[in-house]
Design an enzyme around this catalytic site. Structure first.
Site, PDB file in Angstrom:
ATOM      1  N   ASP A 191       0.820  -1.212   0.000  1.00  0.00           N
ATOM      2  CA  ASP A 191       0.000   0.000   0.000  1.00  0.00           C
ATOM      3  C   ASP A 191       0.858   1.268   0.000  1.00  0.00           C
ATOM      4  O   ASP A 191       1.950   1.296   0.565  1.00  0.00           O
ATOM      5  CB  ASP A 191      -0.907   0.006   1.237  1.00  0.00           C
ATOM      6  N   GLU A 238       0.585  -0.875  -5.243  1.00  0.00           N
ATOM      7  CA  GLU A 238      -0.524   0.082  -5.244  1.00  0.00           C
ATOM      8  C   GLU A 238       0.092   1.472  -5.363  1.00  0.00           C
ATOM      9  O   GLU A 238       0.603   2.021  -4.402  1.00  0.00           O
ATOM     10  CB  GLU A 238      -1.353  -0.057  -3.959  1.00  0.00           C
TER      11      GLU A 238
END
Length: 678
Positions: A338, A392
């Site tokens: 992330d 991501e």
């Protein structure tokens, strides 16, 4: 002369399919060389192995030494002068009996007799530093629990008499393209409360298997003090969240998932850490720079969190060990990394559009973070060659998911994040009558060929507070009042039809994988909002209303039936194994788009009012069978097409000089899938 990547010129088209990157070849090569040199240096100092270096969780924290029959506790705290374990035995006060002795290299260590600690005991640390002291949780704590009355977090001794016995000791995932079901254990139940690992295993996992997805992506597993952060504000990196259950129950969930042939991916947060000091690692030893950058650089103003300093050896050891821990201890099969944009750019990419390659190769790129990502990919693939990493990143940084040998960072995949944002923008700003299909096609199909991508129409991001799910953008308040199958209002028919078409065109053009957030396959209404003071701590929006999916009187059940069949077709045809998506027809006024992939033809009529009785377009010659159409009654359609109907291409020089043609009846707002008979 351009620099080389292991003997290959950066001008080699096999390395860069994008000639515009050649101007930055020296920078790309230098960044890659920097990462390689760092890896080699670490290996030289650690018996030739990154895995040997990644031992933070083995060294630090509280461990029971079976050979010596005693406990050992170690902690790394450069600025601390004293460390005490405090617990009920010490009345939560400093006591010399549980003081940890300072050793060399800023490490504290002490052995304790077996009877000092028992399974389930609660404890925390009291650190003393020049000018102050504070309560802390051990940096390598593997079990952290919150008292339901005082709300205080403590580490917990976790040493059950019997270790968990894995039913599947080595999971070999099926050789299938990724169909990812993104989930959150806590909000997976329909009840207004926090769900558990055990409840997820018994109640939710069967739903995922039935829907046909082959990867479960678990969000919010790393322990986080604030439930409403969706797991993004991690405090205890090595601890599976105790609000969902025990480590053994988490292992059981993973075991059960593997038993069904489904992989387990985990959202990993290495881009930042929660700003909390008592619960997390911020100012652990009294300084702001033990794990993080000092000063403003170490603080993310938008996220109110701390930013790691990836140039520090102990930070690399901490983060790489964290990856190794989840793989070895819990047998996870992949990670979604992330917040990579925040890691890569010193301004965290805030407010930037990233419209030029200059944006990626300037002096504001954190090359230490880039090197860490390189090391992370090298480590996990050394541990398990089948391990999957997904980046991501909203910036579009070139090469993140390109192989290391080609100058990339080594991720296996990256999310095509712009597609979901494009859909939301399209729904917010334009009526579907005004959709420009050329722009949609470019957004869906423009991908770097050297990087594998995963597409999605919506993830959890699109439904978090401040936005809506696709079905809510399509239907507004009608989602509450107009979803009965006998309702034929324009709003309902439009919303149901476009929801199916949006998802199908997204998956049909996806590069190498597809993602769906739990419940969205049946058009789950409303946004995602965790209990806070603002909503009077309500769980109403932090749950999944599965009953809607099973109510045969509602269109929700039709949307699920369509999604299930859509996923089955993608799996059965192994659609993603062929990257080529060939445009056959695009007509802006008719709102028709048709394309071919792996001898399957997808035809979309997005027109809001026109059906076409004899629509012709050029197509590869052959006999085609209607395999699926969104207008089927079971999918909430009108049944205007004959399922299984066979179509033959024709040659009509008067109509076209392009060779073979298909002639089809295209009902309004309908998609048809035709398979070439072989």
């Amino acid at each position: 002369m351009k620099k080389c990547l292991k003997g290959r010129s950066l001008s080699d088209p096999a390395i860069f399919n994008d000639p515009y990157l050649l101007a930055y070849a020296d920078i790309i090569s230098s960044r890659r060389l920097r990462a390689i040199e760092l890896e080699e240096k670490i290996k030289q100092e650690n018996k030739g192995s990154l895995g040997f270096f990644a031992d933070y969780h083995k060294i630090f924290g509280l461990h029971f030494d079976e050979d010596k029959g005693s406990w050992v506790f170690r902690e790394w705290a450069p600025n601390a002068s004293e460390i005490f374990i405090v617990c009920e035995k010490t009345s939560w006060q400093k006591n010399k009996d549980l003081q940890i002795k300072r050793k060399d290299n800023h490490v504290f260590e002490r052995l304790f007799p077996k009877e000092t600690f028992s399974h389930g005991d609660l404890f925390r640390l009291k650190l003393v530093w020049p000018g102050g002291e504070g309560d802390r949780i051990p940096t390598a704590a593997t079990r952290v629990v919150q008292d339901s009355h005082t709300l205080i977090f403590n580490a917990q001794v976790w040493h059950p008499q019997e270790k968990y016995k894995w039913k599947i000791k080595k999971f070999s995932p099926p050789k299938e393209s990724l169909l990812i079901y993104e989930t959150h254990v806590g909000m997976a139940l329909e009840d207004g409360r926090i769900g558990t690992y055990a409840e997820f295993e018994h109640n939710i996992l069967p739903k995922i298997a039935d829907a046909g997805y082959n990867v479960v992506q678990l969000m919010a597993i790393q322990e986080h003090p604030y439930y409403g952060s969706f797991g993004y504000h991690v405090a205890n990196f090595f601890a599976p969240s105790s609000r969902f259950g025990t480590p053994e129950e988490f292992k059981s969930l993973i075991d059960a998932t593997h038993k069904r042939g489904i992989r387990v991916f985990m959202d990993i947060i290495h881009s930042h850490a929660v700003n909390n000091e008592v619960e997390g690692i911020a100012k652990f030893d009294g300084t702001g720079y033990q794990f993080f950058h000092d000063g403003p650089k170490g603080y993310h103003r938008q996220w109110d969190s701390r930013c790691f300093d990836y140039s520090k050896s102990y930070v690399l050891k901490f983060l790489l060990s964290n990856l190794k821990f989840w793989i070895k201890e819990f047998k996870i099969d992949g990670c979604r990394f992330d917040g990579i944009t925040s890691m890569l750019f010193e301004d965290h990419g805030l407010g930037r559009a990233f419209t030029s390659y200059d944006d990626y190769y300037g002096s504001d790129v954190d090359v230490d973070a880039l090197s860490y990502l390189f090391l992370a990919n090298s480590l996990v693939h050394d541990i398990n060659p089948d391990f999957t990493t997904i980046a991501e990143d909203v910036s579009g940084y070139p090469g993140l998911a390109a192989p290391i040998l080609k100058g990339g960072t080594g991720f296996d995949y990256r999310y095509a994040m712009g597609i979901a944002d494009f859909w939301i923008r399209l729904l917010k700003e334009f009526k579907d009558e005004q959709w420009h299909l050329g722009s949609l096609w470019r957004e869906l199909t423009t991908k770097r060929k050297e990087e594998k991508t995963i597409s999605y129409a919506e993830s959890h991001d699109q439904a978090l507070v401040g936005d809506k799910t696709l079905i809510m953008h399509l239907m507004g308040s009608h989602i509450y009042t107009s979803m009965k199958k006998d309702n034929e209002s324009i709003e309902t028919l439009r919303g149901v039809a476009l929801h199916k078409m949006i998802r199908l065109i997204t998956i049909a053009t996806a590069g190498s994988g597809y993602l769906n957030f739990m419940g969205n396959e049946f058009g789950h209404p409303e946004w995602v909002d965790f209990p806070t003071e603002k909503n009077n701590y309500s769980f109403h929006y932090a749950r999944r209303q599965w009953s809607l999916k099973y109510d045969k009187d509602l269109y929700f059940s039709c949307l699920f039936e369509f999604d299930k069949n859509m996923i089955a077709i993608v799996k059965d045809s192994d659609l993603f194994s062929s990257p080529d998506v060939n445009l056959l027809c695009i007509h802006e006024d008719d709102k028709v788009i048709a394309f071919e992939r792996k001898k399957i033809i997808f035809v979309f009529n997005f027109h809001h009012s026109k059906s076409f009785s004899d629509y012709m377009f050029a197509a590869p010659a052959g006999e085609y069978r209607v395999d699926l159409n969104s207008d089927e009654i079971r999918f909430g359609g009108k049944g205007r097409l004959e399922q299984g109907q066979v179509h033959f291409t024709i040659v009509d020089p008067k109509r076209s000089d392009k060779g073979s043609l298909l002639s089809l009846y295209l009902p309004t707002r309908t998609v048809i899938i035709l398979k070439l008979k072989t």
